[in-house]
Design an enzyme around this catalytic site. Structure first.
Site, mmCIF file in Angstrom:
data_model
loop_
_atom_site.group_PDB
_atom_site.id
_atom_site.type_symbol
_atom_site.label_atom_id
_atom_site.label_comp_id
_atom_site.label_asym_id
_atom_site.label_seq_id
_atom_site.Cartn_x
_atom_site.Cartn_y
_atom_site.Cartn_z
ATOM 1 N N HIS A 102 0.829 -1.222 0.000
ATOM 2 C CA HIS A 102 0.000 0.000 0.000
ATOM 3 C C HIS A 102 0.857 1.263 0.000
ATOM 4 O O HIS A 102 0.426 2.302 0.479
ATOM 5 C CB HIS A 102 -0.953 0.036 1.206
ATOM 6 C CG HIS A 102 -1.711 -1.230 1.446
ATOM 7 N ND1 HIS A 102 -2.982 -1.449 0.989
ATOM 8 C CD2 HIS A 102 -1.338 -2.387 2.075
ATOM 9 C CE1 HIS A 102 -3.380 -2.676 1.349
ATOM 10 N NE2 HIS A 102 -2.395 -3.273 1.991
ATOM 11 N N SER A 133 14.842 21.680 -16.373
ATOM 12 C CA SER A 133 13.644 22.477 -16.608
ATOM 13 C C SER A 133 14.043 23.767 -17.299
ATOM 14 O O SER A 133 15.124 24.308 -17.048
ATOM 15 C CB SER A 133 12.969 22.773 -15.270
ATOM 16 O OG SER A 133 12.199 23.959 -15.355
ATOM 17 N N LYS A 143 16.090 22.031 -11.210
ATOM 18 C CA LYS A 143 15.410 20.773 -11.515
ATOM 19 C C LYS A 143 16.281 19.742 -12.213
ATOM 20 O O LYS A 143 17.090 20.063 -13.075
ATOM 21 C CB LYS A 143 14.168 21.034 -12.387
ATOM 22 C CG LYS A 143 13.013 21.656 -11.663
ATOM 23 C CD LYS A 143 12.462 20.815 -10.509
ATOM 24 C CE LYS A 143 11.753 19.578 -10.998
ATOM 25 N NZ LYS A 143 10.363 19.845 -11.386
ATOM 26 N N GLU A 196 9.717 8.489 -16.865
ATOM 27 C CA GLU A 196 8.358 8.987 -17.113
ATOM 28 C C GLU A 196 7.886 8.640 -18.517
ATOM 29 O O GLU A 196 6.730 8.250 -18.732
ATOM 30 C CB GLU A 196 8.317 10.504 -16.915
ATOM 31 C CG GLU A 196 8.479 10.920 -15.462
ATOM 32 C CD GLU A 196 8.640 12.426 -15.346
ATOM 33 O OE1 GLU A 196 7.618 13.117 -15.235
ATOM 34 O OE2 GLU A 196 9.780 12.921 -15.405
#
Ligand code: ARG
Length: 455
Positions: free
Chosen positions: A155, A276, A282, A289
């Site tokens: 979980h 970024s 970043k 992804e």
């Protein structure tokens, strides 16, 4: 005039040619189409269905066409509709009437079924190699992290301590199943359809077994209608690819989490991360992804294929031409994801101390405290209740269980003794789980050694 133009009084409208033609995507099957045609021609010559010299000339010229395509000397045309008729048209333009004998006893319907199988079989070989590469990368990481303790989750809540080795070897198992699915797919699809004709076989005495042997098929199809209508092998391949993407996507999701500031379990290499355009600090896990995101288009291909097929009456229907872009895109996507994902894994840094720190929080040794009491004679349900109370007490007093004093332990149960501290250290929790499948370093080491041998 079209190769099939005999009964037509008009040529096709330009828009129809554009709409109908598949050459812009099926041209990639040129090598398989030629290989299939060479085997067919050779067999026609051997059987005396066409003169032996004609068969030889066809085989030789097809070889030359292949070489010319490979060095960019051939241009395909929409006029010739698809790869099959493009190559046949070129053959006829080079050797005239002799070339016109190639299509004897064959239809584009059994030809396209053959080409599809040959093409996917070749692609499968690349997939095998890429999956094995990925497995080797995982094995390496696992071998180097036998003692890297991390929290295991259920979980997404901390559950029990495991090791990084144990965790990523779970992915090794998934990719093993993908490999075995692929091998299984190959066994089932490797049946030669040529000789099915348009749908009803042929009157020519074709030697189908000879063609099957030439093209390394293990058998020949036994029903000509199914031979030209079957696209199970395309759907199944799309499923195999989808399952690979499910595994890559779950792995990606974990890497995205692990590389976040909150987890900090891994640091991705600069060469496998992106920045970024506005936020100078970043460093983003774009590779993971994208692998996660691209799973969607592969599943889409599977759905597209199943939907395209489900309502088709037997035998061939033009709808089936739509199988190609779907499966090609799915294959291209997976073949793009696997190597870059592998590179990302190979170069990422494992932050052992952050993982271990993560394993210390969240009472991941609570089960082992209960098991300690069980070993001292308490029934498991009672032990569970005792430890539940201890966790509540620790939460109130802001302590870990292993920080309780002996007196505090005894307050919860007289069964606790000094040996409790050792029994619930993270190292003990991990290394006492020696059961096959468990995280203990000695068990993992054995499993990794066995897998290394089998790879
Ligand atoms: N380009 C077609 C396909 O991909 C080849 C088979 C065409 N057969 C036919 N009878 N029109 O399915």
């Amino acid at each position: 005039m079209k190769l099939w133009g005999g009964r037509f009084s008009k040529s096709t409208d330009k828009s129809v040619d554009d709409f109908n033609s598949s050459i812009r995507f099926d041209s990639r099957m040129y090598a398989q189409d030629i290989r299939g045609s060479q085997a067919h021609a050779k067999m026609l010559g051997k059987q005396g269905i066409i003169p032996k010299e004609d068969a030889d000339l066809i085989v030789k010229t097809l070889g030359e066409i292949l070489a010319d395509i490979e060095c960019g000397k051939v241009e395909f045309t929409i006029d010739a509709e698809d790869i099959h008729m493009n190559i046949e048209t070129i053959l006829i333009s080079r050797i005239g009437d002799v070339g016109k004998r190639l299509h004897t006893g064959r239809s584009r319907n059994d030809q396209v079924a053959l080409d599809g199988k040959l093409y996917l079989r070749d692609e499968a070989e690349e997939l095998f190699a890429m999956l094995i590469d990925l497995q080797k990368t995982i094995l390496n990481l696992a071998e180097n992290n036998l003692d890297t303790i991390m929290p295991g989750y259920t979980h997404l809540q901390k559950a029990q301590p495991i090791t990084f080795s144990h965790h990523i070897m779970a992915y090794f198992e998934m990719f093993s199943r993908d490999l075995s699915r692929l091998a299984d797919w190959k066994k089932r699809m490797n049946i030669m359809p040529l000789g099915s004709g348009a749908l009803a076989g042929t009157t020519y005495p074709l030697d189908r077994d000879f063609v099957a042997k030439e093209l390394e098929f293990s058998d020949i199809t036994k029903n000509s209608i199914d031979g030209v209508s079957d696209r199970d092998f395309v759907c199944e391949m799309a499923f195999v690819l989808s399952m690979i993407m499910v595994h890559l996507s779950r792995f990606s999701e974990e890497i995205i989490l692990w590389s976040s500031n909150e987890f900090g379990f891994v640091t991705l290499d600069d060469a496998y991360s992106t920045g970024s355009s506005i936020m100078p600090q970043k460093k983003n896990p774009d590779i993971a992804e994208l692998a996660r995101g691209k799973s969607g288009r592969v599943f889409g291909s599977l759905m597209g294929l199943l939907t395209m097929l489900k309502g088709l009456p037997l035998a061939y229907n033009k709808d089936m031409q739509e199988d190609k872009e779907q499966i090609f895109d799915a294959l291209d996507t997976v073949k793009m994801c696997l190597p870059v994902f592998c590179g990302m894994l190979k170069t990422m840094t494992i932050n052992k101390s952050a993982m271990e720190k993560g394993a210390k929080g969240g009472f991941t040794n609570a089960t082992d405290v209960a098991d300690y009491l069980v070993k001292k004679g308490l029934p498991f349900r009672d032990a569970h209740a005792v430890v539940g109370k201890m966790v509540a007490f620790c939460l109130d007093t802001d302590k870990f269980i292993e920080e309780l004093s002996m007196a505090e332990f005894k307050d919860f149960s007289p069964l606790f003794d000094e040996d409790i501290y050792d029994a619930i250290s993270l190292e003990t929790c991990v290394n006492q789980r020696k059961i096959i499948g468990g995280p203990a370093a000695e068990t993992m080491k054995k499993i990794i050694t066995d897998y290394k041998k089998s790879l």
